[in-house]
Design an enzyme around this catalytic site. Structure first.
Site, short mmCIF file in Angstrom:
data_model
loop_
_atom_site.label_atom_id
_atom_site.label_comp_id
_atom_site.label_asym_id
_atom_site.label_seq_id
_atom_site.Cartn_x
_atom_site.Cartn_y
_atom_site.Cartn_z
CB SER A 138 -1.19 0.04 1.23
OG SER A 138 -1.54 1.33 1.18
CE1 TYR A 151 -4.58 -1.52 5.30
CE2 TYR A 151 -4.07 0.65 4.65
CZ TYR A 151 -4.19 -0.58 4.40
OH TYR A 151 -4.08 -0.99 3.14
#
Length: 242
Positions: A138, A151
């Protein structure tokens, strides 16, 4: 050429699109996620559209035994394993001071433990096949994400783990790749609010097929390994300046 792939988080979004891309390449596919009916439907689509063998293996990647069974079932059915796509992941919560322990553990158990379990189970088979290990990372694993630090931390972990595993097994013929998207129009992020598919209009952010195409590229190199691919929204770096 690779022959068999396992895709985690395969019931929608990037995972589903990746299954289609790899099946189009001629790979047989083991589809792993928790939604059995959805997996069965996708498996049927893959077999009908591409003429490959596809199997649905309902799996919660947080369950060590279930992940081991996924890899065992794949090898038993197809005779080996050439590609593992570690795609399953989720985001929960936001502000650290308000994040419940259960939300924290759900994220780390899915995004870190699940990746570890699948990688550990698959590696002996990937060494045997000199296969490909692909991690979906990500943007959040490379740049600070103040609105969801936990996260982001899990994705930094994924990236660090992936590259370190690559250093460990590269001389055994295993190619290890990380594919890093920014926002992708999927169901992701929908458990506690609008999903990315609901928040973003078509054309405003990346579509799952774009990430799947990058995974396909990384997973099908014959004599080389793709270390890392970034696929960021074109204006994404403006976020880091605000």
């Amino acid at each position: 050429m690779p022959r068999t792939a396992v895709v985690t988080g395969a019931s929608s979004g990037i995972g589903e699109a990746t299954a289609h891309e790899l099946a189009d390449e001629g790979l047989d596919i083991a589809l792993a996620a928790r939604r059995e009916e959805r997996l069965e439907s996708i498996a049927g689509d893959l077999e009908e559209e591409y003429g490959v063998d596809a199997v649905a293996v309902p799996t919660d990647v947080r369950d060590e035994a279930a992940v081991d069974a996924l890899i065992e079932a794949t090898v038993e059915r197809f005779g080996g394993l050439d590609v593992l796509v570690n795609n399953a992941g989720l985001a929960r919560g936001g502000e650290v001071a308000e994040l419940e322990t259960e939300q924290y553990r759900t994220m780390t158990e899915t995004n870190e433990d699940g990746v570890f379990f699948a990688t550990r189970a698959a590696l002996p088979h990937l060494v045997e096949s000199e296969g490909h290990l692909v991690f979906v990372g990500s943007f959040a694993g490379q740049y600070p994400r103040p609105f969801n630090p936990v996260y982001a931390a899990t994705k930094w972990w994924v990236r660090g783990f992936a590259h370190s595993v690559g250093a460990q097994v590269g001389d055994q013929g295993v190619a290890v790749s990380v594919v890093n998207p920014s926002e992708v129009r999927t169901e992701f992020g929908g458990a506690e609010g609008a999903s990315f598919a609901e928040r973003f209009e078509r054309g405003s952010v990346t579509e799952p097929i774009e990430i799947a195409e990058a995974i396909r590229f990384a997973a099908t190199r014959e004599r080389s390994g793709v270390s890392e691919i970034d696929l960021f929204r074109r204006d994404k770096f403006a976020d880091t300046m605000n």
